[in-house]
Design a protein around this motif. Structure first.
Motif, mmCIF file in Angstrom:
data_model
loop_
_atom_site.group_PDB
_atom_site.id
_atom_site.type_symbol
_atom_site.label_atom_id
_atom_site.label_comp_id
_atom_site.label_asym_id
_atom_site.label_seq_id
_atom_site.Cartn_x
_atom_site.Cartn_y
_atom_site.Cartn_z
ATOM 1 N N ASP A 1 31.033 44.299 45.973
ATOM 2 C CA ASP A 1 30.218 44.530 44.775
ATOM 3 C C ASP A 1 29.220 45.666 44.925
ATOM 4 O O ASP A 1 28.299 45.795 44.116
ATOM 5 C CB ASP A 1 29.480 43.239 44.403
ATOM 6 C CG ASP A 1 30.430 42.092 44.111
ATOM 7 O OD1 ASP A 1 31.426 42.326 43.411
ATOM 8 O OD2 ASP A 1 30.178 40.967 44.591
ATOM 9 N N ILE B 1 42.668 36.807 37.106
ATOM 10 C CA ILE B 1 41.223 37.071 37.097
ATOM 11 C C ILE B 1 40.465 35.903 37.709
ATOM 12 O O ILE B 1 39.513 36.088 38.490
ATOM 13 C CB ILE B 1 40.732 37.345 35.665
ATOM 14 C CG1 ILE B 1 41.378 38.620 35.102
ATOM 15 C CG2 ILE B 1 39.208 37.451 35.638
ATOM 16 C CD1 ILE B 1 40.941 39.893 35.784
ATOM 17 N N ASP C 1 38.527 42.022 30.291
ATOM 18 C CA ASP C 1 39.314 42.414 31.465
ATOM 19 C C ASP C 1 40.677 41.741 31.487
ATOM 20 O O ASP C 1 41.698 42.373 31.786
ATOM 21 C CB ASP C 1 38.552 42.057 32.750
ATOM 22 C CG ASP C 1 37.439 43.056 33.054
ATOM 23 O OD1 ASP C 1 37.308 44.049 32.314
ATOM 24 O OD2 ASP C 1 36.711 42.839 34.035
ATOM 25 N N THR D 1 37.833 39.851 39.614
ATOM 26 C CA THR D 1 37.706 41.063 38.806
ATOM 27 C C THR D 1 39.044 41.795 38.765
ATOM 28 O O THR D 1 39.958 41.490 39.536
ATOM 29 C CB THR D 1 36.661 42.027 39.408
ATOM 30 O OG1 THR D 1 37.107 42.439 40.715
ATOM 31 C CG2 THR D 1 35.287 41.365 39.522
#
Length: 266
Positions: free
Chosen positions: A255, A93, A68, A98
């Motif tokens: 989430d 990050i 990522d 995220t």
């Protein structure tokens, strides 16, 4: 008069006490400037070479070959062209958890990360807006109930990282196609005022025959509260006599999400 001279008003005695005052009218030699440090070309070569290798990995193997932070780093190459962006990407990050968290963060919080100024923060928000528009285009004028995963993806992108609660309504026509998507209210970190009569009134104005209720929990936990359940039942009971169906009430967390219909709470 001789033997006396008037002192300058600015107090500069040095031209008048000893020494030749003619020097005042001649150009003084310029002081040598300190040499500027030579550019660290080895360092430049290091991160430019890294950029080319990362681009090559993305070109040859696709996004699945990159972590990522590396995807974010590739993007930052364009936004911060003359700096090693790997530490910046990792810091983003680390701060927001995220990629979704990075793009959902407010500009003011993005700028708290070293290396992110106002222009880069706004560019990141622009990219986020483009992604949201792309997701919304997947459900516009389509039968929403047949594109449920696209609905969830859009709502998550739009609301999961908001700092305050938002109450959103998706208005549907008789084919269950999306005709409007509106944020009806914005509240505090754990409460948004909702007025069932206003919800139904707006549905009638738009000639909607069905609605989907959506709100977010900034805490991250999408578990419905007692107040969420009671409010949903009130809207259902208010809308039903007027021929308006409430398909679901979705609660978005960072989430995941919860469906009151799926939980059999409506």
């Amino acid at each position: 008069m001789t033997g006396s001279r008037r002192r300058p008003q600015d107090g500069s005695d040095d031209l008048f006490e000893g020494g030749d005052e003619r020097g005042h009218f001649f150009e003084q030699p310029a002081r040598p400037r300190a040499a500027e440090p030579a550019p660290d070309r080895d360092k430049d070569k290091h991160y430019h070479g890294h950029r080319e290798r990362l681009r090559a990995r993305f070109r040859d193997s696709g996004e699945g070959a990159l972590a990522d932070y590396e995807i974010l780093e590739l993007l930052l190459f364009r936004l911060i062209p003359r700096r090693d962006t790997k530490p910046v990407a990792k810091a983003l990050i680390d701060r927001f958890g995220t990629l979704s968290g990075v793009f959902g963060a407010p500009p003011a919080l993005l700028q708290e990360v070293k290396g992110i100024g106002e222009a880069v923060a706004l560019d990141l928000k622009l990219i986020s807006a483009v992604a949201q528009r792309a997701l919304k285009s997947e459900i516009r004028n389509k039968q929403v109930l047949a594109s449920w995963s696209a609905v969830i993806q859009y709502c998550h992108a739009a609301m999961a990282h908001e700092q305050r609660e938002q109450f959103r309504i998706l208005f549907l026509d008789k084919r269950n196609a999306l005709i409007a998507d509106e944020v009806q209210g914005q509240g505090t970190v754990d409460h948004t005022p909702v007025y069932p009569r206003e919800v139904v009134r707006r549905a009638l104005e738009l000639s909607a025959t069905a609605i989907i209720l959506v709100h977010n929990h900034p805490s991250g936990d999408p578990t419905p509260s007692r107040a969420d359940i009671d409010m949903t039942k009130t809207i259902v009971e208010t809308a039903r006599p007027l021929g308006i169906t409430v398909h679901d009430h979705i609660i978005i967390g960072k989430d995941g999400h919860a469906s009151l219909k799926g939980l059999r709470l409506m």
